[in-house]
Design an enzyme around this catalytic site. Sequence first.
Site, PDB file in Angstrom:
ATOM      1  N   ALA A 264      15.388  -4.647  44.532  1.00 21.88           N
ATOM      2  CA  ALA A 264      14.979  -5.479  45.654  1.00 21.88           C
ATOM      3  C   ALA A 264      16.165  -6.330  46.063  1.00 21.88           C
ATOM      4  O   ALA A 264      17.123  -6.452  45.310  1.00 21.88           O
ATOM      5  CB  ALA A 264      13.816  -6.387  45.253  1.00 21.88           C
ATOM      6  N   GLU A 300      12.828 -12.574  43.738  1.00 26.49           N
ATOM      7  CA  GLU A 300      13.484 -12.602  45.054  1.00 26.49           C
ATOM      8  C   GLU A 300      13.185 -13.911  45.784  1.00 26.49           C
ATOM      9  O   GLU A 300      14.056 -14.474  46.432  1.00 26.49           O
ATOM     10  CB  GLU A 300      13.068 -11.401  45.908  1.00 26.49           C
ATOM     11  CG  GLU A 300      13.359 -10.034  45.279  1.00 26.49           C
ATOM     12  CD  GLU A 300      14.772  -9.868  44.747  1.00 26.49           C
ATOM     13  OE1 GLU A 300      15.701 -10.528  45.266  1.00 26.49           O
ATOM     14  OE2 GLU A 300      14.953  -9.089  43.791  1.00 26.49           O
TER      15      GLU A 300
HETATM   16  N1  BES Z   1      20.460  -9.604  44.378  1.00 27.37           N
HETATM   17  C1  BES Z   1      19.789  -8.560  43.696  1.00 27.37           C
HETATM   18  C2  BES Z   1      19.914  -7.216  44.329  1.00 27.37           C
HETATM   19  C3  BES Z   1      21.258  -6.581  44.194  1.00 27.37           C
HETATM   20  C4  BES Z   1      21.702  -6.204  42.969  1.00 27.37           C
HETATM   21  C5  BES Z   1      22.032  -6.336  45.269  1.00 27.37           C
HETATM   22  C6  BES Z   1      22.938  -5.622  42.868  1.00 27.37           C
HETATM   23  C7  BES Z   1      23.266  -5.761  45.159  1.00 27.37           C
HETATM   24  C8  BES Z   1      23.715  -5.389  43.955  1.00 27.37           C
HETATM   25  C9  BES Z   1      18.285  -8.855  43.586  1.00 27.37           C
HETATM   26  O1  BES Z   1      17.929 -10.168  43.642  1.00 27.37           O
HETATM   27  C10 BES Z   1      17.888  -8.397  42.224  1.00 27.37           C
HETATM   28  O2  BES Z   1      18.273  -9.006  41.276  1.00 27.37           O
HETATM   29  N2  BES Z   1      17.145  -7.312  42.139  1.00 27.37           N
HETATM   30  C11 BES Z   1      16.753  -6.734  40.898  1.00 27.37           C
HETATM   31  C12 BES Z   1      15.279  -6.657  40.785  1.00 27.37           C
HETATM   32  C13 BES Z   1      14.674  -7.776  40.018  1.00 27.37           C
HETATM   33  C14 BES Z   1      13.246  -7.501  39.690  1.00 27.37           C
HETATM   34  C15 BES Z   1      15.401  -8.200  38.791  1.00 27.37           C
HETATM   35  C16 BES Z   1      17.292  -5.331  40.861  1.00 27.37           C
HETATM   36  O3  BES Z   1      17.598  -4.825  41.920  1.00 27.37           O
HETATM   37  O4  BES Z   1      17.405  -4.782  39.792  1.00 27.37           O
HETATM   38 ZN    ZN Z   2      18.353 -11.224  41.895  1.00 27.33          ZN
END
Ligand code: BES
Ligand code: ZN
Length: 856
Positions: A264, A300
């Site tokens: 996400a 998020e």
């Molecule tokens: N900011 C991240 C998404 C992201 C991760 C964008 C790496 C670009 C590179 C987002 O907030 C996030 O941490 N997403 C997690 C999901 C969450 C449930 C821990 C993910 O994508 O694993």
């Molecule tokens: Zn994150």
Amino acid sequence: MGDKNFRLPRNIWPRRYGLRIEADLEQWRYRGSVQVDVHVTEPTTRVYLHAADLVIERAQAFWGGTWHEAQKITRDEDAEAIALEFPAPLPSGSARLDLAFRGEILDRLRGFYRSEKDGRRYAATQFEAADARRAFPCFDEPEFKARFALTLVVPAGNVAISNGPEVSRREQPDGRVEFRFAETPPISSYLVAWCMGPFEPTPIAFTPTGVPVRVWLPRGMSAKGAYAQEAHVRSLAYLEEYTGIPYPYAKVDAIGVPDFEAGAMENPGAITYRLTLLAADPERAAIATRKGIFSTAAHELTHMWWGDLVTMAWWDDLWLNESFATFVGSKTTAELNPEWGFWRDFVAALQRPFQLDALVSTHPISFTVTNAKQATERFDVITYWKGAAVVRMIEHFLGPDAFRQGVRAYLQKYREANATADDFWSELSAASGQPVAQLATSWIRQPGHPVLVLRTSRSADGMTIEVEQTRFFADPERAASRTSERWDIPIVWKFGTASGIQEKRVLVSSESASVHLPGARWLYPNGGASGFYRFQLDAPALDALLPAIQTGLEAYERLNLLDNQFALMRAGRSSLTDYFRLLGGFSEETDRAVVSLLADHLGWLGLHVITDEFDSAFAQAVEKIFRPQWQALGWEARLGENDDDRLRRATVLAALGYLARAQDIRAQARERIERYWQDPTSLDPNLVSAVANVAALDGDAVLYARYLERKRQSSQDPEEEYRFLLALASFEQPELIQRTLDLALSDEVRAQDRPFLLGALLGRRKARPAAWKFVRAQWQTLSTLLDPMLLQNLIRALGQVTYEPAADEVCAFLTGHVREETRETTAQVCEQLRLDAATVRRLRAELPRTPLTLHP
Ligand code: BES
Ligand code: ZN
């Protein structure tokens, strides 16, 4: 410019972007124009902007009452930037840049990219860490915060969504539709987002403070957004209250994108998700699915304050974003869903950062990032989970009220601006009156974590403990080596006395210390399981603790204790026999999280250590551990049964069916899965995955075809689709293993899912050799098809290939194919493989003399 470490000069600051994108989903192309209002602090003839893979058609600047055409546009591929050369210097003060450009909607998962589902076309953006420059020319570093006003033009029949609320929607003479969006508050370029396509929304819901929340899903699926919508509404209300700051953006749109690299992305007002983390059948979603959706939404939404409102100044403080989103997101999830006992899940999740952080090739939570590609490798379990664990440890040390006060002061002070870790520590110190910076720095800036080596002595009035701290290494050969790291460790001693359980908190900063616990009969050195450290009890302390495990420790403490013992064993600090001896204290264990950890441990032994010769002894041991629980739980969920028992039933079923190879369970699983297809209400949703996987084990080509069919029919139900896709990896017949491997590279499987399907095969004893050969043979294809994070996932999955001689081959192969975005992951996987291969040899030698039973 000229190199990949290029950073923009600080003499021009963007204030506001007007951005127009006209998308052609037929041709997967777009045209764009951008006007950037900038503030010039030092006159210059040259303006640098980030831009990559774009055709720049026009570049001009307005100052002194007229437009000035750029005389020359130089592009630099390494720097992913362009330089605009003007005939005269832009003077200090305000100016406006104006560029026209065109580009391709990319066939990958970053920048402005394509996505297709059920024959329909969608397009979305993913800009973190540094891919906004692939969609439009911009100042693409987190410190350049600006307001964004977007206009999106899309083909008829599609909607467009962006960070700001829609302010107008107009059909153009050519039938295309122009969407205008309100200007955003100041945000970094990596947070800009837009999505377009035949998305459909849930009806609007409002938070108690009136923030409108919608969930958008691909055509035909919007009814599956109800649960996620509620999760967003509730989390948002909690976070406004926790931070004391109203939600900073005008609305929440949560958008499910059919193709998605990460899980996400926290774009303010327009949060994007993988479908499995947003869509759920309102009646039949499993608890695990709901938990995933809820905790992701909470994560998020936490970013709306941590990351979006207050942004790290540069990527080396990425942990400020991700550790907080992970920790405060978990807090939100735990508080709002008490029936889940979510802190157990949190403690269980720490297995992975603990393991990685015991390697020499780990990295500190915070450390230098020189370019965007390196930032990509920073999104790992250290940044997320070790970071979150350390933050939680600090919260426990200061107390939740002082912690929250510091957090609020920090967010207030730096809102709509950028901050560093030091800024956070000073607010926290001011709020708590404690010198937090030194303690925190020892955890944030040093690699690794300590192990407390305890020597206990009993006296008439209790126990005295000599504690020594030293860095914990997974490598037994390093155990004796003294390294210079020292941590400020807030130790919570929990101990049992004649008059009940007590706690004593001590901050240990030196290499060794001594503590007296008056009246102690037993002790446990990580009360609340909130310390990110390992501990090694001596024999008397362990003996004293055994009988108190069930009565004296909370479930998350038992979890931590068991995980700690397993880590000591893998690191050569204790034996397999010791591990099973500790298990003696768990013979009555029925907590679903602890039982699940135990099943993980046995699964690890089953995959790596158990040889054919020990198969049946191992199966018997697993039977002995889990059969009594199965007998108590049975197949059918009882009316009003709690979530924990439903989850435990699935764990126990999988352990018996897979690890113990129990024939009765396998046969019944086959029957139940057939019945489930006839009547989906015949099986508890929480059992479907486990039953599907167990039934697949002895499954033939006919059953395989049924799974594939089920997967194909479930394209509107991502949970079900994913279940049956992954269950294909459980078939054990060699030709079916081969089919799944081929499938993983076919159009049937999206790029986003390939590493997980291949990873599932790499984690099966029967499929592992074929899967490794396949991945090696297809490396060229895989490494071009997979975006960096997906490739890193696949490389991590190869860490399961611990058998000889493959372990060496994997390492040699990966090292020979390393590139910038995989360098660190490769080093970590190689180190882990080398250690695991040695651990496997050691534990195999121990097997013949280890009684595989719970009773000492
Ligand atoms: N900011 C991240 C998404 C992201 C991760 C964008 C790496 C670009 C590179 C987002 O907030 C996030 O941490 N997403 C997690 C999901 C969450 C449930 C821990 C993910 O994508 O694993
Ligand atoms: Zn994150």
